[in-house]
Design a protein around this motif. Structure first.
Motif: not given
Lengths: 226, 226
Positions: A219-223, A212-217, A112-115, A173-175
């Motif tokens: 989530m990242a700004p929120r994080a 999940l890739v779409e979801l991560a996008k 999670k930290g890596f992302l 891996e995709k992101a």
């Protein structure tokens, strides 16, 4: 038709929730899935898990059980008819618990930290993840004893704890330009991931990588804003 | 005389190490205690716990087991002759595991943070600890079912997880102006702590409060220097 007295309060893309679904599928236990809407908490969730207010919660015969790994152990102990999720030998059980604690307390937080990390911190996190993955490759060789899964012939506790994150690992891996499970570098985990993902107990459980890739996008700004 | 094939690598004032000692005492298992010198790590420790390099490690018949709570569960499963440490009912087991995870992941980190914090952060930590203690008071009433311990008639998994910190809790009370366990506010925990501390399984295990207070003084500057 038997009354379904098992409810799972969850969110479909959550690997923690997926663990509960996989364990119930392995034991062939029917359950009702109650989706928690993103960003809000149902009255039932707040009542069932007042300490943490988090999914997953499993309600069995009216009694709530919280925290994914505790629920998985409960499922193993409450439905003894199905295949065993934890190994029967005390030492093998301790080893499974050890590696489950490792991925839970060390590897997933690092992932999670890596992302979220950038620059030098990202390079450090990358190194830590790859060290952890190589430890898991070694652990697989020791735990599986030449068989298909960490749990031996069948999917077990450690398989569930790691396998539930396979979707997120592939999304990572995709992101990013990172290869977590590789045919050459981690042949044990590579074969294991294929077998785990195609097992009947995963049907309709692990979300598609693209989702999940779409979801991560989103989530990242929120994080970053936290 | 039977060969002692159980070794515990530890440090006497560590509550994590104490958990292993208490569990072995409850099961009447003899063991050899190998004290790790403060600030250094023995070859045996590095070889036995290469992932975390931390105590406690228990070596049983040459096989190392790491992490205190995993060792306690192993002891319960490997020596089935003695009294049970985890409850037999799956739901009671899940409840014990839930509260153990709560103290481990939430309460003890907050307690450690409180000792190091200053000013406003200390006030926040104090409030969080007292909330946690009140949750434990409620949990005691639910888990003990009118009996002496969280585990019922006997000291069990949750008793060990919390009780191992009793010395540090008392040292915290002595070193700060906080009252964690109080006859009036937490009568359940107060009585429990008395019974736990005077149980035969604690003999020569939980360090004296004065020793821990002195130890805390030497540790605080180190913590600040990190």
């Amino acid at each position: 038709m038997a009354l379904i007295d098992v409810k799972v309060l969850g969110s479909a893309p959550s690997p923690y929730v997926n663990r509960v679904q996989i364990a119930l599928n392995l034991k062939s236990v029917n359950y009702e899935f109650l989706e928690e809407e993103s960003g809000s908490r149902s009255e039932l969730l707040l009542k069932s898990n007042p300490v943490h207010k988090k999914v997953p919660v499993m309600i069995h015969g009216g009694k709530p059980i919280c925290k994914s790994l505790i629920i998985v152990q409960y499922i193993d102990e409450a439905w003894t008819d199905g295949p065993s999720i934890l190994p029967s030998d005390p030492y093998d059980r301790a080893m499974a618990r050890f590696w489950v604690a490792y991925v839970e307390d060390k590897l997933w937080p690092t992932l999670k930290g890596f992302l979220r990390a950038e620059g030098e911190a990202k390079a450090v996190a990358r190194e830590q993840i790859m060290e952890g993955i190589m430890l898991l490759e070694d652990a697989f060789a020791k735990c599986c004893k030449g068989k298909d899964f960490f749990g031996g012939d069948m999917i077990g506790y450690l398989d569930i704890a790691i396998g539930s994150f396979l979707g997120w690992m592939r999304a990572t891996e995709k992101a990013s330009d990172i290869k977590l499970i590789d045919k050459t570098k981690t042949p044990g985990l590579f074969g294991w991931a294929e077998r785990f993902g195609s097992n009947a107990a995963m049907k309709n459980v692990i979300p598609k990588t693209e989702t999940l890739v779409e979801l991560a996008k989103t989530m990242a700004p929120r994080a970053k804003a936290q």
